[in-house]
Scaffold this motif. Structure first.
Motif, mmCIF file in Angstrom:
data_model
loop_
_atom_site.group_PDB
_atom_site.id
_atom_site.type_symbol
_atom_site.label_atom_id
_atom_site.label_comp_id
_atom_site.label_asym_id
_atom_site.label_seq_id
_atom_site.Cartn_x
_atom_site.Cartn_y
_atom_site.Cartn_z
ATOM 1 N N UNK A 258 28.095 -77.781 -31.062
ATOM 2 C CA UNK A 258 28.720 -76.461 -30.901
ATOM 3 C C UNK A 258 28.653 -75.665 -32.202
ATOM 4 N N UNK A 259 28.896 -76.325 -33.324
ATOM 5 C CA UNK A 259 28.814 -75.647 -34.623
ATOM 6 C C UNK A 259 27.389 -75.189 -34.918
ATOM 7 N N UNK A 260 26.392 -75.888 -34.342
ATOM 8 C CA UNK A 260 24.991 -75.532 -34.560
ATOM 9 C C UNK A 260 24.571 -74.298 -33.772
ATOM 10 N N UNK A 261 25.423 -73.880 -32.813
ATOM 11 C CA UNK A 261 25.111 -72.659 -32.074
ATOM 12 C C UNK A 261 24.908 -72.836 -30.586
ATOM 13 N N UNK A 262 25.217 -74.025 -30.046
ATOM 14 C CA UNK A 262 25.099 -74.221 -28.597
ATOM 15 C C UNK A 262 26.183 -73.431 -27.873
ATOM 16 N N UNK A 263 25.824 -72.865 -26.742
ATOM 17 C CA UNK A 263 26.804 -72.154 -25.932
ATOM 18 C C UNK A 263 27.799 -73.128 -25.307
ATOM 19 N N UNK A 264 27.274 -74.261 -24.844
ATOM 20 C CA UNK A 264 28.102 -75.283 -24.203
ATOM 21 C C UNK A 264 27.548 -76.670 -24.533
ATOM 22 N N UNK A 265 28.407 -77.676 -24.369
ATOM 23 C CA UNK A 265 27.942 -79.057 -24.380
ATOM 24 C C UNK A 265 28.212 -79.642 -22.997
ATOM 25 N N UNK A 266 27.285 -80.466 -22.531
ATOM 26 C CA UNK A 266 27.396 -81.104 -21.228
ATOM 27 C C UNK A 266 27.702 -82.574 -21.435
ATOM 28 N N UNK A 267 28.648 -83.112 -20.665
ATOM 29 C CA UNK A 267 28.912 -84.545 -20.704
ATOM 30 C C UNK A 267 28.036 -85.229 -19.658
#
Length: 256
Positions: free
Chosen positions: A156-165
């Protein structure tokens, strides 16, 4: 039936409360009929695993999703296949040609080092909306909770809009046990430290979906939803199924 008092749902161009479907090969004409009725309760559409390579009329399907204001993207397995064969530049060109603006970065099959994933994200985030998946597709591989948290925060800090589990389309890996049971201790720990509005929980069955709705609220982000289940899911979100019958606005943990 507007006279009923139901949990409020986000609408329009949602940033949370997302329903992300998985397209496992729905014929385009059938898809058009489905979207005509249900497009308003679908936000993103994943062309499952690497099936985009063998999907007939792929461009037509992508254009159809976009016509209904649904964001299409390809499964993370296709990204990993391209990474493995050192074809990422060609993959990005292909996505642009198709008009796809989202890309999933994953390491569910390959063990791609975190720094390598972060480098790729930094190079492409200006041109694509990036979604990163965390967790392995190998049901015998169990990540420590601290590692889940660390990876999500870094992505997320790298710029992803979302993370998926990771959960697979079967619900038997990642955040799930081999028998399909949810690793509830993992979920409760994740939402303590990570903004749940930034997490898309893969929940391929109504049973899985009900757990997240009751745990997090009507506007939880859910992924790997089957097209045939989108109406069922929306009913669950609105407290219109027995298992979520008593869901109320005050119980929704995601503020509107």
């Amino acid at each position: 039936m507007e006279f009923l008092e139901l949990p409020k749902r986000t609408s329009g161009n949602r940033t949370y409360g997302l329903t992300s479907i998985i397209d496992l090969g729905t014929p385009t004409e059938d898809l058009k009929n489905i979207l005509n009725d249900y497009h308003h309760i679908i936000d993103t559409a994943k062309i499952g695993f690497g099936s985009a390579c063998v999907t007939p009329n792929l461009k037509k399907k992508i254009d159809l999703y976009k016509e209904y204001h649904i964001k299409p993207y390809c499964g993370g397995t296709l990204f990993e296949k391209c990474y493995y064969q050192k074809k990422i530049p060609e993959y990005l060109t292909s996505l642009r040609d198709l008009g796809i603006e989202c890309i999933e970065i994953s390491n569910g099959t390959l063990n791609i080092p975190m720094q390598e994933r972060l480098n790729i994200i930094s190079q492409i985030k200006k041109d694509f909306h990036v979604i990163a998946e965390v967790g392995s597709k190998d049901s015998n591989q169990e990540m420590p909770i601290s590692e889940w948290k660390d990876e999500m925060k870094l992505l997320l800090e790298a710029g992803c809009d979302y993370v998926i589990t990771e959960g697979r389309d079967s619900g038997t890996a990642g955040i799930y046990e081999k028998d399909g049971n949810i690793r509830s201790n993992l979920i409760s720990e994740l939402i303590k430290d990570i903004d749940s509005k930034k997490i898309i929980f893969e929940a391929p069955t109504p049973k899985h979906q009900m757990y997240f709705i009751k745990e997090i609220g009507a506007n939880v982000n859910l992924g790997n939803v089957k097209l045939t289940d989108v109406l069922v899911l929306e009913a669950q979100r609105r407290g219109l199924r027995s298992e979520t019958f008593y869901l109320e606005d005050r119980e929704c943990k995601l503020p509107l």
